[in-house]
Design a protein around this motif. Structure first.
Motif, mmCIF file in Angstrom:
data_model
loop_
_atom_site.group_PDB
_atom_site.id
_atom_site.type_symbol
_atom_site.label_atom_id
_atom_site.label_comp_id
_atom_site.label_asym_id
_atom_site.label_seq_id
_atom_site.Cartn_x
_atom_site.Cartn_y
_atom_site.Cartn_z
ATOM 1 N N GLU A 266 12.598 4.361 -3.632
ATOM 2 C CA GLU A 266 11.801 2.942 -3.280
ATOM 3 C C GLU A 266 12.200 2.303 -2.148
ATOM 4 O O GLU A 266 13.387 2.357 -1.686
ATOM 5 C CB GLU A 266 12.014 2.105 -4.532
ATOM 6 C CG GLU A 266 10.942 0.824 -4.236
ATOM 7 C CD GLU A 266 11.222 -0.215 -5.301
ATOM 8 O OE1 GLU A 266 10.367 -1.090 -5.329
ATOM 9 O OE2 GLU A 266 11.936 0.132 -6.240
ATOM 10 N N TYR B 271 2.551 0.650 -5.207
ATOM 11 C CA TYR B 271 3.557 1.193 -6.223
ATOM 12 C C TYR B 271 3.084 1.328 -7.498
ATOM 13 O O TYR B 271 2.271 0.378 -8.008
ATOM 14 C CB TYR B 271 4.863 0.386 -5.984
ATOM 15 C CG TYR B 271 4.691 -0.991 -6.385
ATOM 16 C CD1 TYR B 271 5.136 -1.544 -7.830
ATOM 17 C CD2 TYR B 271 4.451 -2.289 -5.582
ATOM 18 C CE1 TYR B 271 5.096 -2.885 -8.134
ATOM 19 C CE2 TYR B 271 4.095 -3.555 -6.258
ATOM 20 C CZ TYR B 271 4.515 -3.850 -7.202
ATOM 21 O OH TYR B 271 4.606 -5.260 -7.527
ATOM 22 N N SER C 101 6.742 6.537 4.497
ATOM 23 C CA SER C 101 5.983 7.589 3.412
ATOM 24 C C SER C 101 6.102 8.998 3.867
ATOM 25 O O SER C 101 6.392 9.805 2.902
ATOM 26 C CB SER C 101 4.727 6.845 3.024
ATOM 27 O OG SER C 101 3.685 6.802 4.144
ATOM 28 N N ILE D 244 3.833 7.464 -2.825
ATOM 29 C CA ILE D 244 2.784 6.022 -2.712
ATOM 30 C C ILE D 244 3.160 5.248 -1.412
ATOM 31 O O ILE D 244 3.952 4.798 -1.459
ATOM 32 C CB ILE D 244 2.776 5.407 -3.965
ATOM 33 C CG1 ILE D 244 2.363 6.242 -5.290
ATOM 34 C CG2 ILE D 244 1.482 4.285 -3.878
ATOM 35 C CD1 ILE D 244 1.031 6.876 -5.457
ATOM 36 N N THR E 58 7.874 5.245 -3.379
ATOM 37 C CA THR E 58 7.044 4.435 -2.912
ATOM 38 C C THR E 58 7.584 3.657 -1.596
ATOM 39 O O THR E 58 8.758 3.612 -1.459
ATOM 40 C CB THR E 58 6.482 3.281 -3.982
ATOM 41 O OG1 THR E 58 7.768 2.707 -4.616
ATOM 42 C CG2 THR E 58 6.023 3.865 -5.214
ATOM 43 N N SER F 83 -2.174 3.117 -5.829
ATOM 44 C CA SER F 83 -1.627 3.357 -6.979
ATOM 45 C C SER F 83 -2.742 3.605 -8.216
ATOM 46 O O SER F 83 -2.133 3.761 -9.457
ATOM 47 C CB SER F 83 -0.474 2.468 -7.281
ATOM 48 O OG SER F 83 -1.144 1.103 -7.457
#
Length: 342
Positions: A316, A148, A300, A144, A156, A124
């Motif tokens: 998230e 995060y 991800s 990411i 993220t 990050s």
């Protein structure tokens, strides 16, 4: 293997027309396009990846940017990314940013030049200007993984760092430790700041006074763990336990403890973070916080696929961790134990 000449001969057109029909079908007549496609199918010709990418304006390549390619943690995350990327026909371009902003920018520039379709960053520590435009909107497909942002709206995948750090420290406190040191990453990074905050919060909960010289920052490498472990174990009031925010740093601490003839765990408990494969094979076996590294990679990549296919990704994803108790931790000597009134 069939060639463009074979297609041209069967379709009765030039090789240039075949190339245009397959790469830019909108520039030829429907009749010619169908004739070429039929001929290509009959001779078994398939345009190469570059032609397909030009036609679809996509590269089928993802840039995976690492802050440090030497880290086993990052390689495990990449394995998870690769598994899903391959399944969906994507290739990975692995970039080691080396914690340098210029190298990092060079990988982000690949999206601008259409050499990659999106970016998976395992750090990050990315300048905001590379990610958001003047209106504060994310300007490229990016996810990411493992870390995060605290204030940039980028999808993220990470763990609950605050809770996980608390869990490890409270385990030590419940065995009677109160002289608990911490070797962490740079606190400018939201991940490590959350872990240190969790560490301090649980110490405060049990009314254990903080000691500033017990919290040390580094790059969490083997050598950093070794050097900072030596610094901590050379204190007049040395800790009875050291929590490291990477297994690599923890293994460095185990090495210096051996050299200083400080037995682990009878005089010093050591806890790592990540549960790398090596943590189970070092001596003594390392107590650690397990991170689901491959799952972080897979999840991800799934979020990035959602973005690339026009679906709104989950902003998230927080994955579970687990405290793995092995041989490197036990209660401190009786005369050094915190008396806990439950």
């Amino acid at each position: 293997m069939a060639t463009v000449k074979d297609v041209a001969k069967l379709a009765g057109v030039s090789t240039a027309t075949v190339s245009r029909a397959l790469a830019n079908p909108e520039v030829v007549s429907p009749t010619t396009r169908k004739k070429v496609e039929k001929a290509a199918s009959e001779v078994g010709y398939s345009p190469n990846g570059l032609a397909r990418s030009l036609r679809k304006s996509e590269s089928k390549t993802i840039a995976v940017v690492l802050p440090n390619i030497d880290s086993t943690f990052f390689s495990d995350v990449v394995h998870g990314i690769e598994a899903l990327a391959h399944k969906y026909g994507y290739k990975l371009l692995i970039g080691d940013a080396g914690n340098e902003s210029s190298r990092l920018r060079s990988y982000f520039d690949l999206f601008e030049s259409k050499q990659v379709d999106g970016i998976l960053s395992l750090s990050s520590d990315v300048p905001e200007s590379m990610i958001v435009n003047s209106a504060g909107e994310v300007k490229l497909p990016i996810v990411i993984a493992g870390e995060y942002f605290s204030d940039i709206p980028v999808p993220t995948v990470h763990i609950d760092n605050h809770y996980s750090a608390k869990k490890g420290v409270e385990y030590l406190i419940m065995m009677g430790h109160y002289k608990i040191a911490c070797i962490t990453g740079k606190r400018s990074n939201a991940t490590y700041n959350a872990r240190v905050n969790g560490h301090n919060e649980i110490m405060k909960k049990w009314k254990i006074p903080p000691m500033d010289n017990y919290i040390l920052e580094c790059d969490l490498s083997y050598i950093a763990g070794y050097n900072l472990g030596k610094q901590l174990l050379s204190l007049a009031n040395k800790p009875s336990a050291i929590v490291c925010h990477s297994d690599e740093a923890a293994i460095g601490v185990l090495k210096i403890a051996r050299e200083m003839n400080i037995p682990v765990p009878s005089e010093l408990s050591v806890i790592g973070f990540d549960n790398l494969a090596l943590s189970e094979y070092c001596v003594p076996e390392l107590t650690t916080i397990h991170q689901p590294r491959q799952l972080i990679g897979e999840t991800s990549m799934k979020l990035l696929l959602d973005i690339l296919e026009g679906r709104k990704p989950n902003p998230e994803m927080t994955l579970p961790t687990q405290l793995i108790v092995r041989e490197s931790s036990c209660p401190p000597p009786v005369d050094q134990r915190l008396q806990i009134d439950l």
